[in-house]
Design an enzyme around this catalytic site. Structure first.
Site, PDB file in Angstrom:
ATOM      1  N   GLU A 228      23.064  -7.215  -6.531  1.00  0.00           N
ATOM      2  CA  GLU A 228      23.919  -6.469  -5.414  1.00  0.00           C
ATOM      3  C   GLU A 228      23.551  -7.941  -4.971  1.00  0.00           C
ATOM      4  O   GLU A 228      23.088  -8.654  -5.031  1.00  0.00           O
ATOM      5  CB  GLU A 228      22.909  -5.907  -3.720  1.00  0.00           C
ATOM      6  CG  GLU A 228      21.059  -6.559  -4.478  1.00  0.00           C
ATOM      7  CD  GLU A 228      20.508  -5.849  -3.847  1.00  0.00           C
ATOM      8  OE1 GLU A 228      20.396  -4.202  -3.694  1.00  0.00           O
ATOM      9  OE2 GLU A 228      19.350  -6.423  -3.753  1.00  0.00           O
ATOM     10  N   HIS A 336       8.513  -5.642 -15.953  1.00  0.00           N
ATOM     11  CA  HIS A 336       7.945  -4.480 -15.822  1.00  0.00           C
ATOM     12  C   HIS A 336       7.914  -3.257 -17.151  1.00  0.00           C
ATOM     13  O   HIS A 336       8.646  -3.327 -17.552  1.00  0.00           O
ATOM     14  CB  HIS A 336       7.838  -3.848 -14.187  1.00  0.00           C
ATOM     15  CG  HIS A 336       9.036  -3.746 -14.008  1.00  0.00           C
ATOM     16  ND1 HIS A 336       9.993  -3.707 -13.443  1.00  0.00           N
ATOM     17  CD2 HIS A 336       9.359  -1.908 -14.119  1.00  0.00           C
ATOM     18  CE1 HIS A 336      10.766  -3.685 -12.238  1.00  0.00           C
ATOM     19  NE2 HIS A 336      10.347  -1.967 -12.778  1.00  0.00           N
ATOM     20  N   PRO A 369      11.609  -7.188  -4.771  1.00  0.00           N
ATOM     21  CA  PRO A 369      12.518  -6.776  -4.245  1.00  0.00           C
ATOM     22  C   PRO A 369      11.714  -5.794  -2.812  1.00  0.00           C
ATOM     23  O   PRO A 369      11.104  -5.128  -3.016  1.00  0.00           O
ATOM     24  CB  PRO A 369      13.503  -5.855  -4.832  1.00  0.00           C
ATOM     25  CG  PRO A 369      12.578  -5.107  -5.800  1.00  0.00           C
ATOM     26  CD  PRO A 369      11.451  -6.721  -5.835  1.00  0.00           C
ATOM     27  N   SER A 371      13.727  -3.240   0.461  1.00  0.00           N
ATOM     28  CA  SER A 371      14.361  -1.890   0.243  1.00  0.00           C
ATOM     29  C   SER A 371      15.866  -2.747   0.425  1.00  0.00           C
ATOM     30  O   SER A 371      16.450  -4.231   0.724  1.00  0.00           O
ATOM     31  CB  SER A 371      13.899  -1.309   1.622  1.00  0.00           C
ATOM     32  OG  SER A 371      14.277  -1.353   2.351  1.00  0.00           O
ATOM     33  N   HIS A 393       5.786  -4.547  -7.974  1.00  0.00           N
ATOM     34  CA  HIS A 393       6.989  -4.850  -8.432  1.00  0.00           C
ATOM     35  C   HIS A 393       8.261  -4.183  -7.752  1.00  0.00           C
ATOM     36  O   HIS A 393       9.746  -4.581  -7.484  1.00  0.00           O
ATOM     37  CB  HIS A 393       7.246  -3.819  -9.596  1.00  0.00           C
ATOM     38  CG  HIS A 393       7.609  -2.515  -9.701  1.00  0.00           C
ATOM     39  ND1 HIS A 393       7.432  -1.533  -8.456  1.00  0.00           N
ATOM     40  CD2 HIS A 393       8.962  -2.196  -9.797  1.00  0.00           C
ATOM     41  CE1 HIS A 393       7.298  -1.003  -8.592  1.00  0.00           C
ATOM     42  NE2 HIS A 393       8.156  -0.355  -9.825  1.00  0.00           N
ATOM     43  N   ALA A 395       8.518  -2.559  -2.774  1.00  0.00           N
ATOM     44  CA  ALA A 395       7.750  -1.887  -1.978  1.00  0.00           C
ATOM     45  C   ALA A 395       7.171  -0.825  -2.151  1.00  0.00           C
ATOM     46  O   ALA A 395       6.113  -1.013  -1.712  1.00  0.00           O
ATOM     47  CB  ALA A 395       8.656  -1.382  -0.559  1.00  0.00           C
ATOM     48  N   GLY A 396       8.037  -0.073  -3.159  1.00  0.00           N
ATOM     49  CA  GLY A 396       6.644   1.497  -3.862  1.00  0.00           C
ATOM     50  C   GLY A 396       7.483   2.441  -2.433  1.00  0.00           C
ATOM     51  O   GLY A 396       7.740   2.312  -1.394  1.00  0.00           O
TER      52      GLY A 396
END
Length: 468
Positions: A228, A336, A369, A371, A393, A395-396
């Protein structure tokens, strides 16, 4: 060269039906074993069949020996749960906490931490960090080995994005590929030294993986993987990027080791589960000792997959920067789904697994990051010992993929993206921004773990689901 043995030859020796025959035949194709005479090959196979325990740590025959040995008569017992650090407990589902509690009962576990973006996964929860004593757990590393974030900061003003939307959209379509069916055509593929690594020949399992790795080099996976364009804003004057305060155009990518990493993860997890039988609730946490040749073999394969993932990102950024005619001012890359040999505060060497967790050693840069409609954060680690020098790593997930597909509508998601000024190419309802946790709340829960140097706000996003 010896006459090629067949399955019936092994059956006549007494090999049982099943995986052992296929594994043994494949192993005999290794260069140094193909040179043996027909008689010597049969003699060697007879030895492996009669005394598989003697070959359980042999680099050539450990896989065959594991398939021949009966399962252990009893499970390896779990121990009393050890304490671990928990960040942002209010954001974490109970299933992920239960998985972390189980991981902390392994006999090889030394320490652990759970990040605020954590959610349920296989074995170790995503967002879990686990330190072990000379043992590596394939499913605590994860399936997408070496999955990473890569950010290029470009010498372009932020208004460039608004002025050139269609051009940049076309550029992403032309220079990125996603999923398993959409690769670069012959003549457009780029070569890379990682494809010539010795592991592809030294490790029998990897020998037929080189062609797939070559076909997928420079591409991205499906799911939550993306490339992106967005706006980078540097907010910390004292930053290791060497950038003045202000806004820039950024290119951010998220992907991993593609089919290569998935094959390595699944293959060695199966072998670990055959050699390390744990109670049902912990079976996916089976480990390989690094004192065994099988453990060392996985370690080499894992590092190869991680380097391959980095090569894919290098090619993505190289292609796009070249198409733009620009040279990045700065880059940030971190990964990760990996295991590292590190020393704890007391000097003890451990194997630190970060499954969906960002390395945050003192002074280490990373990208976390949010979203599609929320900013990501450029961070500098503080090296906090209690977190095993780790951070989240991302927002989850707030919703599972299934729930997101059931509860969200395409028109609703498109309106939401439009309201936030985001152009999306591809993607699915399971990756809608509403399916993710609030990144600001997650960052608040880990402010002691990292310093924020700047942000990245997405504007033109490409994911799987859109073809050229």
């Amino acid at each position: 060269m010896a006459q090629q043995l067949r399955g019936n030859d092994l059956r006549q020796l007494g090999f049982p039906e099943g995986r052992a025959i296929g594994l043994a035949l494949a192993q005999l194709q290794r260069k140094h074993l193909k040179k043996l005479s027909h008689t010597d090959q049969l003699t060697l196979l007879q030895r492996v069949l009669q005394t598989p325990t003697e070959f359980s740590t042999d680099l050539d025959w450990s896989h065959v020996a594991a398939a021949l040995l009966p399962p252990p008569s009893r499970h390896i017992a779990l121990t009393e749960r050890k304490e671990y650090a928990l960040y942002g407990a209010e954001h974490i589902e109970q299933g992920a906490i239960h998985q972390m509690e189980t991981a902390m009962k392994l006999p090889v576990t030394v320490a652990g931490a759970l990040m605020p973006d954590a959610h349920h996964g296989y074995g170790l929860p995503i967002g879990g960090v686990l330190a072990t004593d000379n043992a590596v757990i394939p499913y605590a590393v994860g399936v997408d080995i070496g999955c990473r974030m890569a950010l290029s900061v470009l010498p372009l003003p932020p208004q460039f994005l608004g002025q050139r939307v269609q051009e940049l959209r076309k550029l992403l379509l032309e220079h990125t590929r996603f999923g398993n069916r959409d690769g670069f055509q012959h003549g457009r593929k780029m070569d890379h030294a990682v494809l010539e690594r010795n592991e592809f020949q030294d490790i029998g399992f990897l020998r037929n993986k080189q062609a797939t790795a070559a076909a997928q080099i420079g591409t991205s996976g499906g799911g939550n993987h993306f490339v992106e364009f967005g706006i980078v804003e540097i907010t910390e004057p004292q930053n290791e990027l060497g950038l003045p305060l202000g806004q820039y155009v950024g290119l951010l990518s998220h992907s991993g080791s593609r089919g290569l990493g998935a094959s390595v993860a699944n293959h060695y997890t199966q072998l670990a589960m055959e050699n390390c039988q744990l109670p049902a609730e912990a079976k996916h946490l089976a480990w390989l000792s690094l004192e065994t040749e099988l453990g060392q073999e996985y370690w080499r394969a894992m590092n190869l997959a991680g380097d391959y993932a980095s090569a894919c990102h290098f090619q993505i950024h190289h292609r796009i920067a070249k198409a733009l005619g620009e040279k990045p001012l700065a880059k940030v890359e971190n990964h990760h789904n990996f295991a590292w040999k590190e020393r704890m505060a007391d000097g003890r060497e451990v194997i630190v697994h970060r499954k969906g967790a960002t390395p945050a050693g003192k002074g280490v840069l990373g990208m976390i990051p949010g979203s599609m409609t929320a900013p990501g954060f450029i961070v500098r680690g503080r090296g906090v010992a209690e977190s095993l020098a780790s951070a989240s790593h991302g927002a989850g997930r707030r919703m599972s993929r299934t729930r997101a597909k059931q509860e969200l509508g395409e028109a609703e998601v498109r309106r939401y993206l439009a309201q936030h000024g985001v152009e999306l190419i591809g993607g699915g309802l399971d990756e809608a921004p509403m399916a993710y946790k609030d990144i600001h709340a997650v960052m608040q829960s880990q402010q002691e773990l990292v310093d924020v140097l700047g942000t990245f706000t997405p504007r033109i996003v490409r994911m799987e689901g859109a073809s050229t």
